[in-house]
Write an enzyme that holds these catalytic residues in place. Sequence first.
Site, short mmCIF file in Angstrom:
data_model
loop_
_atom_site.label_atom_id
_atom_site.label_comp_id
_atom_site.label_asym_id
_atom_site.label_seq_id
_atom_site.Cartn_x
_atom_site.Cartn_y
_atom_site.Cartn_z
N THR A 142 0.87 -1.17 0.00
CA THR A 142 0.00 0.00 0.00
C THR A 142 0.90 1.22 0.00
O THR A 142 2.06 1.13 0.42
CB THR A 142 -0.88 0.05 1.26
N GLU A 159 -5.52 -4.24 -1.04
CA GLU A 159 -5.76 -5.43 -0.22
C GLU A 159 -6.84 -6.34 -0.81
O GLU A 159 -7.11 -7.41 -0.28
CB GLU A 159 -6.17 -5.00 1.20
N LYS A 167 -15.18 16.24 10.91
CA LYS A 167 -16.03 16.09 12.08
C LYS A 167 -16.36 17.47 12.62
O LYS A 167 -15.50 18.13 13.20
CB LYS A 167 -15.26 15.28 13.14
N TRP A 185 -20.86 14.59 10.91
CA TRP A 185 -19.84 14.32 9.90
C TRP A 185 -20.15 15.02 8.60
O TRP A 185 -21.29 15.08 8.17
CB TRP A 185 -19.74 12.82 9.63
P1 ADP Z 1 -3.48 3.72 -1.77
O1 ADP Z 1 -4.14 4.81 -2.60
O2 ADP Z 1 -3.30 4.09 -0.33
O3 ADP Z 1 -2.33 3.06 -2.39
P2 ADP Z 1 -5.34 1.90 -2.78
O4 ADP Z 1 -4.86 2.24 -4.14
O5 ADP Z 1 -5.47 0.51 -2.38
O6 ADP Z 1 -4.49 2.57 -1.70
O7 ADP Z 1 -6.68 2.70 -2.56
C1 ADP Z 1 -7.79 2.21 -1.87
C2 ADP Z 1 -8.69 3.32 -1.42
O8 ADP Z 1 -8.96 4.22 -2.48
C3 ADP Z 1 -10.04 2.84 -0.97
O9 ADP Z 1 -10.00 2.37 0.36
C4 ADP Z 1 -10.88 4.10 -1.12
O10 ADP Z 1 -10.75 4.97 -0.01
C5 ADP Z 1 -10.28 4.76 -2.30
N1 ADP Z 1 -11.07 4.48 -3.50
C6 ADP Z 1 -10.81 3.58 -4.46
N2 ADP Z 1 -11.75 3.63 -5.42
C7 ADP Z 1 -12.64 4.59 -5.06
C8 ADP Z 1 -13.84 5.11 -5.62
N3 ADP Z 1 -14.33 4.70 -6.78
N4 ADP Z 1 -14.49 6.08 -4.94
C9 ADP Z 1 -14.03 6.54 -3.76
N5 ADP Z 1 -12.89 6.09 -3.19
C10 ADP Z 1 -12.21 5.14 -3.83
#
Ligand code: ADP
Length: 543
Positions: free
Chosen positions: A184, A328, A439, A444
Amino acid sequence: MLGMMMHRPLSIIEILRFAAQSYPKGEVISVRTEGDLHRTNYADTFARVGQLAHALQALGINPGDRVATLAWNGYRHFELYYAISGSGAVCHTINPRLSAEQMTYIVQHAGDRVIFTDTTFVPILEGLKDQLPAGLRFVIMTDRAHMPDNTLDALCYEELLDGQPTSFDWPELDENTAAGLCYTSGTTGNPKGALYSHRSTLLHAFGCAVTVQTCLREGVRIMPVVPLFHVNAWGLPYSAPLTGASLIFPGGALDGASLFKLMDETGVNSSWGVPTVWQGLLDEIAKQGRNPNGFNEVIVGGSAAPRSMIEKFETSGVNVCHAWGMTEMSPIGTHGLLNEDMKTRSFKDQMDLKSTQGRRIMGVELKIVDENGARQPHDGQAVGELYVRGNGIISGYFNNPEASAAAIDAEGWFGTGDIASINEDGFLLIQDRAKDLIKSGGEWISSIDLENVVMSHPDVASCAVIAVAHPKWDERPLLVVVPVPGKTPQKAEIDALLLQHVAKWQLPDAMELVDALPLTATGKVSKLTLRQQFAGYKLPDMD
Ligand code: ADP
């Protein structure tokens, strides 16, 4: 009583073997770092993957070893996905946009033995070399003529393949064998590794193939702008060959003009990527006054796609599928394709559905819970933290017992850290990442909701809403806007627009205009950096 059926292990190399036999002419087209457009197909790719597996063996790579890649989307990176996993080793994709510190951390944590790199990233590795483990080997993914001078004592990719036999005796692996590793991006703390198995990868690919039927089929040209170096390019390296769809890899030039040109030249039908990329493409489409030749679908995710963006594509005849997922989860969790009966509804009703993050793909279960872990109804009203379960979802993080214990609840579900509602039809609506929610006085405010509306203002190129500390309300929203060049959006106008959709107390307390928004390593707006940038910001009523 148990069934009496054979048990054959699910194995990644079988996807490519199947594609080579069933869709031998399925195309793999790549923009290369050498500067040209390279064309091959699944049959020839399978042969080269055999050669590469021999080369890995010659390098002394053993089953279970981690072999890293640091590369753009291209056919050599695609070959590595199969040769590494197919020979029983683990393909560790590294995101080149990570900080030097994070990259060093993950190479050490993963215990990588070799790094395959595009020429582009050689300087990064040269800068890091002294911090990286001794004995780490480097391979530059090009031919001898294009090998850059380097201090890595690097091998040449094409030389490693030259003369190797094209057939390889692929080992029969336990289907739970680790196949891929992706960290991640670690916006808080150190990056954490998702360790995919052959089984999880195949089941995820099957889940996508049976759900995203608009493009995952023979004859469709799919362009993954979403990178092979993060979240497995949303599983496309597996689901596309599995279904016979062709792959068009864009290399490193991801600006609107470059993507438009490539799509036009190669006839891309379906493009997959994050909203920031599609904003660039939309600007180019506006400039050219037409869509690229053959373009009819966008799969958008990674962060919330603004409704105005979805509507722009849809009104120009491009079907938009809004997807949600995470590293994940292999990574796709939900998709926004509509059923036939939904497509007969009014444009507005269809856009209402498409603006949500859609419904689960086959093999993923969703639940939302309150702060005590109690399940909330799927009625479109109740909001809670989203948990997921399925064969493509991690059961823990690689070599990280502490993070693993925190990730999984008592019922065995994985906590996504997203706050969401789910309606009766199973449509998921992400309100925010838990850490991005604002918040205010015990209530929220969803930053995504506000951004969605502000993005529809014609003078706004992009925007983000973040929390700013407030002595009375705890936090209040601050709107940060990148204006369209030559325009100066007015707060009063934006407030008036927002009031058509949200309550007055949710209006941002202030607006700041900036030239650009900071992006994360995965091309999303970095709210963490923005919050740091505006730390201690004085809102108007705090004087
Ligand atoms: P990172 O950006 O930290 O590397 P990921 O690429 O795994 O992690 O991103 C996952 C997160 O991205 C999700 O938990 C969510 O918060 C956000 N996300 C992914 N797709 C969407 C979407 N279509 N709309 C809103 N949020 C999204």
